[in-house]
Scaffold this active site. Structure first.
Site, PDB file in Angstrom:
ATOM      1  N   ARG A 162       0.838  -1.193   0.000  1.00 34.09           N
ATOM      2  CA  ARG A 162       0.000   0.000   0.000  1.00 34.09           C
ATOM      3  C   ARG A 162       0.868   1.237   0.000  1.00 34.09           C
ATOM      4  NH1 ARG A 162      -2.429  -1.273   5.971  1.00 34.09           N
ATOM      5  NH2 ARG A 162      -0.512  -0.969   7.122  1.00 34.09           N
ATOM      6  N   THR A 164       3.077   3.982   0.917  1.00 29.18           N
ATOM      7  CA  THR A 164       3.957   4.078   2.071  1.00 29.18           C
ATOM      8  C   THR A 164       4.532   5.479   2.230  1.00 29.18           C
ATOM      9  OG1 THR A 164       5.815   3.442   0.704  1.00 29.18           O
ATOM     10  CG2 THR A 164       4.704   1.686   1.912  1.00 29.18           C
ATOM     11  N   TRP A 175      12.290   2.503 -12.545  1.00 29.26           N
ATOM     12  CA  TRP A 175      11.420   2.217 -13.693  1.00 29.26           C
ATOM     13  C   TRP A 175      12.099   2.631 -14.990  1.00 29.26           C
ATOM     14  CZ3 TRP A 175       7.936  -1.264 -13.538  1.00 29.26           C
ATOM     15  CH2 TRP A 175       7.253  -1.523 -12.332  1.00 29.26           C
ATOM     16  N   SER A 219       4.963  -3.024 -18.309  1.00 31.18           N
ATOM     17  CA  SER A 219       4.081  -1.876 -18.157  1.00 31.18           C
ATOM     18  C   SER A 219       2.824  -2.255 -17.354  1.00 31.18           C
ATOM     19  CB  SER A 219       3.691  -1.345 -19.545  1.00 31.18           C
ATOM     20  OG  SER A 219       2.589  -0.490 -19.450  1.00 31.18           O
ATOM     21  N   HIS A 222       3.732  -2.390 -13.738  1.00 37.68           N
ATOM     22  CA  HIS A 222       3.854  -1.022 -13.250  1.00 37.68           C
ATOM     23  C   HIS A 222       2.460  -0.444 -12.961  1.00 37.68           C
ATOM     24  CE1 HIS A 222       5.983   3.118 -13.990  1.00 37.68           C
ATOM     25  NE2 HIS A 222       5.590   2.968 -12.748  1.00 37.68           N
ATOM     26  N   ARG A 254      -2.459   9.139 -12.609  1.00 32.97           N
ATOM     27  CA  ARG A 254      -1.700   8.073 -13.254  1.00 32.97           C
ATOM     28  C   ARG A 254      -2.407   7.469 -14.464  1.00 32.97           C
ATOM     29  NH1 ARG A 254       2.405   6.513  -9.853  1.00 32.97           N
ATOM     30  NH2 ARG A 254       2.237   7.181  -7.685  1.00 32.97           N
ATOM     31  N   CYS A 361      12.538   1.595  -0.586  1.00 32.81           N
ATOM     32  CA  CYS A 361      11.536   1.289   0.438  1.00 32.81           C
ATOM     33  C   CYS A 361      11.412  -0.215   0.595  1.00 32.81           C
ATOM     34  CB  CYS A 361      10.213   1.907   0.006  1.00 32.81           C
ATOM     35  SG  CYS A 361       8.738   0.991   0.434  1.00 32.81           S
ATOM     36  N   CYS A 364       8.173  -1.838  -0.516  1.00 35.30           N
ATOM     37  CA  CYS A 364       8.067  -1.855  -1.982  1.00 35.30           C
ATOM     38  C   CYS A 364       9.037  -2.884  -2.553  1.00 35.30           C
ATOM     39  CB  CYS A 364       8.393  -0.485  -2.579  1.00 35.30           C
ATOM     40  SG  CYS A 364       7.615   0.877  -1.724  1.00 35.30           S
TER      41      CYS A 364
END
Ligand SMILES: *[C@@H]1O[C@H](CO)[C@@H](O)[C@H](O)[C@H]1NC(C)=O
Ligand SMILES: *[C@@H]1O[C@H](CO)[C@@H](O)[C@H](O)[C@H]1NC(C)=O
Ligand SMILES: *[C@@H]1O[C@H](CO)[C@@H](O)[C@H](O)[C@H]1NC(C)=O
Length: 435
Positions: A162, A164, A175, A219, A222, A254, A361, A364
């Site tokens: 989630r 963070t 990326w 993609s 992502h 996004r 992170c 992540c």
């Protein structure tokens, strides 16, 4: 032909056909949201699937990780690299007001993003036995050495993916290096087109359908991650209460067609593409799990049998999905081309799994590693069709194997994508009601 909902500006979400597939979004939504997702969720809550062993302490192999928020116990890295001086936690640092703000941000990020490593004694005992039941090595991933002292089991249910607060500059860097250096970008393909036998793999654009697929898978991954971060955004953060929930603004930034200049709907289509590829791998791998001797070993026989039944139910469901890809268009060139393609995929993908060690992170990083290992397992399955076809009905499967780590990653990764498809419907509803 792909259609975007034409009627309004607020809900640019995808409908209609998925490229390279005879599928449409509505069929996938109905299948996933009402049939597959609930069962998959139940599966992922079981002991076998909730514990994943991961080494979060591996150094980034590609560049110097010089942001000091990335040090071991600062789980998330919200501070811009160039603004954080050495020794962020040293006492002298705290005297500068601006600096102490950064330190607080780090602590805050740590609190939100830390990986909870608590496991019960019984679980720890069961883990030891699981390890003994593990099979061979894998191929598409730079898998963690699970016997390394730095590798630890984490309870995925205690560590949901989630928002963070992680906005480190390295998110962009990661990326970017994935897309630019590891994704078969069309303009980077300089090799002459193969002639003769390989032709079935080559498209006019100069990139074969599988390589285009590779890019779309990344993609899609992502997009999926960004949907989670938007759907489980930290909306309220007070001493008494923490609330995570959907943040429509974040979602629109996004994925909205206008705000993203058309990129958003393409990203969402790639998410569905990823979904279909993973679904297809699940339907292909059924014979491996269907053998009587295969166990999802946790040490509780009746429970293990129940979970295996649930797993098989899910795999049969995946197999029943009517709109799979055209068998002849994917991973199905002649033997020599296919072997070469497999090798290229393997090297590219392996490299992407190594980049995950550069994610600052920790939470992540955990989910990044898990999801790339899951996708790597999907590729391994799709490239092993022949071997899977030869699995004997009883007795061990020598040609094709999956380790427990791969199995856990495979289903949890698919669980993430399945959740994203589900959450997309939720965002659609919210946007509709906002009109
Ligand atoms: C692996 O990824 C890194 C970082 O993006 C890149 O610099 C490197 O060239 C890649 N290596 C291979 C073998 O693709
Ligand atoms: C939602 O996300 C945006 C950034 O996209 C942020 O500015 C806003 O504060 C967030 N809303 C809530 C309620 O947290
Ligand atoms: C084993 O699993 C069964 C079925 O899920 C459960 O009812 C039982 O309590 C479990 N036994 C132990 C010792 O945990």
């Amino acid at each position: 032909i792909s259609l975007l909902s034409p009627s309004n500006q607020a809900s640019q979400t995808v409908t209609g056909h998925i490229d390279d597939c005879t599928c449409d979004v509505e069929t996938i939504d109905a299948f996933n949201n009402y049939k597959l997702f609930p069962r998959l969720n139940e599966l992922l809550e079981s002991d076998y699937f909730r514990y994943y062993k991961v080494n979060l302490k591996k150094p980034c192999p590609f560049w110097n990780d010089n942001s000091h928020c990335g040090i071991r116990d600062c789980a998330v890295k919200p501070c811009p690299t160039d603004e954080v001086p050495n020794g962020i936690r040293s006492a002298s640092y705290k005297y500068s007001e601006e600096a102490s703000n950064h330190a607080e941000e780090c602590e805050e990020a740590n609190r939100l993003g830390a990986v909870d490593e608590s496991l019960s004694k019984e679980t720890q005992r069961a883990m030891l036995q699981w390890t003994r039941h593990d099979d061979s090595s894998d191929s598409f991933c730079e898998a963690d050495d699970i016997h390394s002292p730095d590798a630890e089991y984490v309870d995925l249910l205690l560590n949901p993916e989630r928002y963070t607060g992680y906005k480190g500059p390295d998110a962009w860097k990661i990326w970017n290096s994935i897309y630019e250096e590891n994704c078969f970008k069309p303009q980077n393909v300089k090799r002459p087109l193969a002639s003769g036998r390989g032709e079935s793999l080559i498209l006019l654009s100069g990139v074969c359908i599988e390589k285009r697929a590779f890019y779309k898978l990344i993609s899609g991954l992502h997009a999926s991650i960004n949907i989670h971060l938007s759907a489980r955004y930290l909306l309220q953060d007070t001493w008494s209460e923490k609330k995570w929930g959907p943040n429509v603004t974040e979602f629109q930034q996004r994925f909205d067609e206008v705000l993203t200049r058309g990129e958003g709907p393409r990203r969402l289509k790639n998410l569905y593409f990823l979904y279909l590829i993973e679904l297809r791998a699940l339907s292909k791998v059924l014979p491996f799990f269907d053998r009587p001797g295969f166990q999802l070993y946790t040490g509780n026989k009746s429970h293990d049998a129940e979970i295996k039944n649930l797993l098989l139910e899910i795999l049969h469901l995946a197999k029943s999905f009517p709109l799979h890809f055209d068998e002849n268009s994917f991973f199905a060139g002649n033997k020599k081309e296919a072997a070469k393609l497999k090798e290229e995929f393997r090297l590219h993908f392996k490299n992407i799994t190594r980049i995950m060690d550069c994610v600052g992170c920790f939470k992540c990083r955990l989910w990044g590693k898990l999801q790339t290992q899951g996708l790597g397992t999907v590729l391994k399955i799709l490239f092993s069709e022949n071997l899977i076809g030869k699995i004997p009905e009883s007795g061990p499967s020598y040609g094709f194997r999956l380790t427990r780590q791969e199995i856990v990653a495979l289903f949890n990764a698919f669980g993430r994508v399945s959740t994203s498809v589900r959450e997309l419907e939720n965002f659609r509803n919210i946007l509709r009601n906002m009109q």
